[in-house]
Design a protein around this motif. Sequence first.
Motif, PDB file in Angstrom:
ATOM      1  N   ILE A  10       0.721  -1.251  -0.368  1.00 43.84           N
ATOM      2  CA  ILE A  10      -0.002  -0.012   0.034  1.00 43.84           C
ATOM      3  C   ILE A  10       0.893   1.329   0.234  1.00 43.84           C
ATOM      4  N   LYS A  11       2.349   0.935   0.236  1.00 44.87           N
ATOM      5  CA  LYS A  11       3.131   2.381   0.670  1.00 44.87           C
ATOM      6  C   LYS A  11       2.688   3.056  -0.886  1.00 44.87           C
ATOM      7  N   ASP A  12       2.284   3.256  -2.598  1.00 50.82           N
ATOM      8  CA  ASP A  12       2.204   3.589  -3.240  1.00 50.82           C
ATOM      9  C   ASP A  12       0.842   4.749  -3.186  1.00 50.82           C
ATOM     10  N   ALA A  13       0.047   4.184  -2.102  1.00 52.38           N
ATOM     11  CA  ALA A  13      -1.572   4.724  -1.921  1.00 52.38           C
ATOM     12  C   ALA A  13      -0.961   5.905  -2.411  1.00 52.38           C
ATOM     13  N   LYS A  14      -1.894   7.083  -2.689  1.00 51.42           N
ATOM     14  CA  LYS A  14      -1.473   8.693  -2.790  1.00 51.42           C
ATOM     15  C   LYS A  14      -1.683   9.188  -1.026  1.00 51.42           C
ATOM     16  N   VAL A  15      -2.850   8.868  -0.876  1.00 52.22           N
ATOM     17  CA  VAL A  15      -3.082   9.448   0.534  1.00 52.22           C
ATOM     18  C   VAL A  15      -3.880   7.456   1.374  1.00 52.22           C
ATOM     19  N   ILE A  16      -3.576   7.540   2.848  1.00 54.78           N
ATOM     20  CA  ILE A  16      -3.698   5.992   3.427  1.00 54.78           C
ATOM     21  C   ILE A  16      -3.805   6.640   4.554  1.00 54.78           C
ATOM     22  N   VAL A  17      -5.194   5.563   4.733  1.00 55.80           N
ATOM     23  CA  VAL A  17      -5.879   6.379   6.182  1.00 55.80           C
ATOM     24  C   VAL A  17      -6.290   5.179   7.099  1.00 55.80           C
ATOM     25  N   ALA A  18      -5.733   5.344   8.323  1.00 58.33           N
ATOM     26  CA  ALA A  18      -5.652   3.826   9.462  1.00 58.33           C
ATOM     27  C   ALA A  18      -6.664   4.049  10.482  1.00 58.33           C
ATOM     28  N   VAL A  19      -7.104   3.195  10.544  1.00 61.53           N
ATOM     29  CA  VAL A  19      -7.940   2.928  11.750  1.00 61.53           C
ATOM     30  C   VAL A  19      -8.015   1.771  12.789  1.00 61.53           C
ATOM     31  N   ASN A  20      -7.778   2.264  13.861  1.00 61.42           N
ATOM     32  CA  ASN A  20      -6.812   1.463  14.620  1.00 61.42           C
ATOM     33  C   ASN A  20      -7.081   1.644  16.102  1.00 61.42           C
ATOM     34  N   LYS A  21      -8.165   0.334  17.067  1.00 62.39           N
ATOM     35  CA  LYS A  21      -7.973   0.939  18.415  1.00 62.39           C
ATOM     36  C   LYS A  21      -6.672   0.915  19.140  1.00 62.39           C
ATOM     37  N   ASP A  22      -5.308   0.367  18.334  1.00 60.53           N
ATOM     38  CA  ASP A  22      -4.332  -0.163  19.220  1.00 60.53           C
ATOM     39  C   ASP A  22      -3.702   1.500  18.641  1.00 60.53           C
ATOM     40  N   PRO A  23      -3.229   2.611  19.518  1.00 61.57           N
ATOM     41  CA  PRO A  23      -2.290   3.801  19.014  1.00 61.57           C
ATOM     42  C   PRO A  23      -1.194   3.214  18.868  1.00 61.57           C
ATOM     43  N   GLU A  24      -0.515   2.326  18.879  1.00 57.04           N
ATOM     44  CA  GLU A  24       0.120   1.330  18.366  1.00 57.04           C
ATOM     45  C   GLU A  24       0.920   1.076  16.883  1.00 57.04           C
ATOM     46  N   ALA A  25       0.251   0.394  16.797  1.00 62.22           N
ATOM     47  CA  ALA A  25      -0.586  -0.204  15.496  1.00 62.22           C
ATOM     48  C   ALA A  25       0.355   0.649  14.307  1.00 62.22           C
ATOM     49  N   PRO A  26       1.415  -0.831  13.791  1.00 61.41           N
ATOM     50  CA  PRO A  26       2.143   0.562  13.126  1.00 61.41           C
ATOM     51  C   PRO A  26       1.891   0.601  11.825  1.00 61.41           C
ATOM     52  N   ILE A  27       0.866   0.351  11.561  1.00 64.92           N
ATOM     53  CA  ILE A  27       0.251   0.936   9.947  1.00 64.92           C
ATOM     54  C   ILE A  27       0.125   2.685  10.582  1.00 64.92           C
ATOM     55  N   PHE A  28       0.363   3.239  11.949  1.00 58.95           N
ATOM     56  CA  PHE A  28      -0.443   4.835  11.761  1.00 58.95           C
ATOM     57  C   PHE A  28       1.241   5.023  11.592  1.00 58.95           C
ATOM     58  N   ASP A  29       2.671   4.579  11.515  1.00 56.99           N
ATOM     59  CA  ASP A  29       3.418   4.826  10.519  1.00 56.99           C
ATOM     60  C   ASP A  29       3.349   5.908   9.710  1.00 56.99           C
ATOM     61  N   VAL A  30       2.711   4.522   8.494  1.00 55.50           N
ATOM     62  CA  VAL A  30       2.897   5.060   6.959  1.00 55.50           C
ATOM     63  C   VAL A  30       0.945   6.169   6.982  1.00 55.50           C
ATOM     64  N   ALA A  31       0.603   5.838   7.582  1.00 56.46           N
ATOM     65  CA  ALA A  31      -0.532   7.021   7.401  1.00 56.46           C
ATOM     66  C   ALA A  31      -0.454   8.422   7.204  1.00 56.46           C
ATOM     67  N   ASP A  32      -1.490   8.687   6.105  1.00 58.70           N
ATOM     68  CA  ASP A  32      -1.421  10.377   6.444  1.00 58.70           C
ATOM     69  C   ASP A  32      -2.844  10.966   7.459  1.00 58.70           C
ATOM     70  N   TYR A  33      -3.205  10.312   7.920  1.00 57.45           N
ATOM     71  CA  TYR A  33      -4.796  10.207   9.193  1.00 57.45           C
ATOM     72  C   TYR A  33      -4.819   9.350   9.136  1.00 57.45           C
ATOM     73  N   GLY A  34      -4.961   9.620  10.772  1.00 57.69           N
ATOM     74  CA  GLY A  34      -4.243   8.019  11.576  1.00 57.69           C
ATOM     75  C   GLY A  34      -5.762   8.302  13.200  1.00 57.69           C
ATOM     76  N   LEU A  35      -6.696   6.907  12.819  1.00 58.89           N
ATOM     77  CA  LEU A  35      -8.283   7.278  14.007  1.00 58.89           C
ATOM     78  C   LEU A  35      -7.432   6.113  14.621  1.00 58.89           C
ATOM     79  N   VAL A  36      -7.720   6.711  16.032  1.00 59.70           N
ATOM     80  CA  VAL A  36      -7.593   5.485  17.198  1.00 59.70           C
ATOM     81  C   VAL A  36      -9.143   5.147  17.950  1.00 59.70           C
TER      82      VAL A  36
END
Length: 241
Positions: free
Chosen positions: A201-227
């Motif tokens: 997914i690294k080539d996606a223009k905008v990455i939005v991540a939703v996860n209840k774990d604030p330490e989830a690794p996807i937040f490191d690459v997300a443009d927008y993150g929601l816990v």
Amino acid sequence: PIAENVSAQVLQVAKDYSHILFAADSFGKAASPRVAAKLDVAQISEIIKVVSEDTFKRPIYAGAAIATVKSLDPVKVLTVRVTAFDPVGQEGTASIEKIEAVLGTSKVVFLGAEKVESNRPELQSAKIVIAGGRGLANEAEFAEMEQLADKLKAAVGTTRAVVDAGMAPNDWQIGQTGKIIAPELYIGLGISGAIQHIAGIKDAKVIVAVNKDPEAPIFDVADYGLVADAMDVIRQLQTKL
């Protein structure tokens, strides 16, 4: 087409060319090694940039690093990660030549193909992709995510862990061992972000991540993150759209 036959066809004319390119899809990955082996040259896999006629960039370590590779072989056999390059028009002036077909192998026989029919956009060409992970507990919750995807006219994806658990079909899998995507918008719901999935997914223009774990690794690459809980977000979006 069968990779064995196509590679034999390519080898028939390979001596006339300095570069032989395949898409880095399942078919290209099956045919290109055969061509490279017969030519006794090294294959360079999944290039994402052409630096010069003999130098290329390609991801390594599941995309954690980019290697610059120079080939001294007389013929360069390459697979290309197509999502890394912008599409071009069809106004080119390249000529098309007919060549004689080679005799196919008798050791491998094409039996048939099963095509998955869907009204949704194809995963690798979709402008919007919604992907669900282990944060969605069962097929019923994935069905709710699919309804949201249909409202957004989005393709649906997932992770290998979900596919292996039998909650989603193989053609939904995104990642190093699945499909590499580059949509305008990627929304990951309940996906922790294993490095193999991030590679897809690294080539996606905008990455939005939703996860209840604030330490989830996807937040490191997300443009927008929601816990938050992924299903809560899916249901709230359903009421808003």
